[in-house]
Design an enzyme around this catalytic site. Structure first.
Site, short mmCIF file in Angstrom:
data_model
loop_
_atom_site.label_atom_id
_atom_site.label_comp_id
_atom_site.label_asym_id
_atom_site.label_seq_id
_atom_site.Cartn_x
_atom_site.Cartn_y
_atom_site.Cartn_z
N ASP A 165 0.85 -1.20 0.00
CA ASP A 165 0.00 0.00 0.00
C ASP A 165 0.89 1.25 0.00
OD1 ASP A 165 -2.32 -1.53 0.07
OD2 ASP A 165 -2.33 -1.62 2.26
N LYS A 184 -0.17 10.06 1.42
CA LYS A 184 -0.07 11.28 2.25
C LYS A 184 1.17 11.19 3.14
CE LYS A 184 -4.92 12.34 2.20
NZ LYS A 184 -6.20 11.97 2.73
N GLU A 192 -1.40 -10.77 -7.85
CA GLU A 192 -2.72 -10.38 -8.37
C GLU A 192 -2.70 -8.94 -8.88
OE1 GLU A 192 -3.04 -11.33 -4.76
OE2 GLU A 192 -3.22 -13.44 -5.31
N1 SAM Z 1 0.86 -8.42 -2.58
C1 SAM Z 1 -0.46 -8.52 -3.17
C2 SAM Z 1 -0.41 -8.28 -4.64
O1 SAM Z 1 0.61 -7.78 -5.12
O2 SAM Z 1 -1.36 -8.62 -5.33
C3 SAM Z 1 -1.45 -7.58 -2.46
C4 SAM Z 1 -1.16 -6.11 -2.63
S1 SAM Z 1 -2.31 -5.08 -1.72
C5 SAM Z 1 -2.12 -3.53 -2.44
C6 SAM Z 1 -1.44 -4.85 -0.18
C7 SAM Z 1 -1.79 -5.90 0.84
O3 SAM Z 1 -0.95 -5.70 1.97
C8 SAM Z 1 -3.23 -5.83 1.34
O4 SAM Z 1 -3.82 -7.10 1.24
C9 SAM Z 1 -3.08 -5.37 2.78
O5 SAM Z 1 -4.11 -5.88 3.62
C10 SAM Z 1 -1.72 -5.89 3.14
N2 SAM Z 1 -1.05 -5.11 4.20
C11 SAM Z 1 -0.94 -3.76 4.25
N3 SAM Z 1 -0.26 -3.37 5.35
C12 SAM Z 1 0.04 -4.51 6.02
C13 SAM Z 1 0.71 -4.76 7.24
N4 SAM Z 1 1.18 -3.75 8.00
N5 SAM Z 1 0.87 -6.04 7.64
C14 SAM Z 1 0.40 -7.07 6.88
N6 SAM Z 1 -0.27 -6.88 5.71
C15 SAM Z 1 -0.44 -5.63 5.28
#
Ligand code: SAM
Length: 212
Positions: A118, A122, A192
Site C-alpha cells: 500500500d 499522504k 494479483e
Molecule cells: N501483494 C499482493 C499483490 O501484489 O497482489 C497484495 C497487494 S495489496 C495492495 C497490499 C496488501 O498488503 C493488502 O492485502 C493489505 O491488507 C496488506 N497489508 C498492508 N499493510 C500490512 C501490514 N502492515 N501487515 C500485513 N499486511 C499488510
C-alpha cells in the site's frame, strides 16, 4: 482491488490451523521445526490473495514460504486456494507486519518479499509504508546477516521513496529495474495486482536490496 468482506472469516480460518496461524508468536524460533527441514525461509509481507507465494512455492520446492497478511477476508482466499492444491512448503499468518519481531527470532528469515505494498501517499501516513525506516529495522532484525528485500510496485512515488529509504538505511541496492516486464529478469512470478496493472499496460518497478 475491492474485496467483499467475507462473513465469519475468522471462524473459517480457524478451521485450517495447520495452514494459517492466527497466533504465530507461539512458534517463535521454531519455524524450521514446523516445516521439518532446515531449508531457507522466505516471507511475503502483505501477500494479498496468495498468487505470488503459491507460484513461488511451486517454482522453488526447496524453499519454505510464509505468507503474511493482516486482513482476514483476504488471507481466506489464499487458504481456499491452498486447500484445493496443497503445498508442503507454504504456511500463512494473519498478523500485522509491525508484529514480526514477536513471531520470528533474530536471523530466522532468509528473505523478505514486498509486492505492491500500500503506497500511503499522504506524507503524514509515511510510517505505514512497509519500506519506512521503522519497518526496515524490523526486517533487518528478523533477517539473516546480509539478508535481502525484493520489492515490486506499480507506484513510481512509492518506488522512489523506497529507494531513498533503503539507501538511507545503508542498504546495498543490488538490482533496480524501472520496467520489469521489458527487462532481462527471469523467473518472475506475478502477483494479483501485477496481473491487473501489467494488463492495463502500466510499468512495473522492481528492486533487490541487501542489508549490510
Ligand atoms: N501483494 C499482493 C499483490 O501484489 O497482489 C497484495 C497487494 S495489496 C495492495 C497490499 C496488501 O498488503 C493488502 O492485502 C493489505 O491488507 C496488506 N497489508 C498492508 N499493510 C500490512 C501490514 N502492515 N501487515 C500485513 N499486511 C499488510
Amino acid at each position: 482491488m475491492r474485496l467483499r468482506k467475507v462473513a465469519n472469516a475468522k471462524e473459517k480460518l480457524l478451521q485450517s490451523p495447520d495452514l494459517v496461524f492466527l497466533e504465530p508468536q507461539d512458534h517463535k524460533g521454531k519455524w524450521h521445526q514446523l516445516f521439518k527441514n532446515e531449508n531457507s525461509i522466505h516471507i511475503e509481507v502483505g501477500m494479498g490473495k496468495g498468487s505470488f507465494i503459491t507460484g513461488m512455492a511451486k517454482q522453488h520446492p526447496d524453499i519454505n514460504f510464509i505468507g503474511i497478511e493482516v486482513v482476514e477476508s483476504v488471507i481466506l482466499r489464499a487458504v481456499e486456494k491452498l486447500k484445493e492444491e496443497p503445498l508442503t512448503n507454504v504456511i500463512l499468518m494473519c498478523i500485522d507486519a509491525s508484529m514480526l519481531t514477536s513471531v520470528f527470532e533474530d536471523g530466522e528469515i532468509d528473505r523478505v518479499y514486498l509486492n505492491f505494498s500500500d503506497p500511503w501517499p499522504k506524507s503524514r501516513h509515511d510510517k505505514r509504508r512497509l519500506t519506512h525506516h521503522n519497518f526496515l529495522k524490523i526486517f533487518n532484525q528478523i533477517l539473516i546477516k546480509n539478508g535481502e528485500i525484493h520489492f515490486k510496485t506499480d507506484n513510481q512515488n512509492l518506488f522512489e521513496y523506497s529507494l531513498i529509504s533503503m539507501s538511507q538505511f545503508n542498504m546495498l541496492l543490488k538490482y533496480v529495474s524501472l520496467d520489469l516486464h521489458n527487462s532481462d529478469f527471469e523467473g518472475n512470478v506475478m502477483t494479483e495486482y501485477e496481473e491487473r496493472f501489467h494488463g492495463l499496460g502500466q510499468r512495473i518497478y522492481r528492486l533487490e536490496a541487501q542489508f549490510r
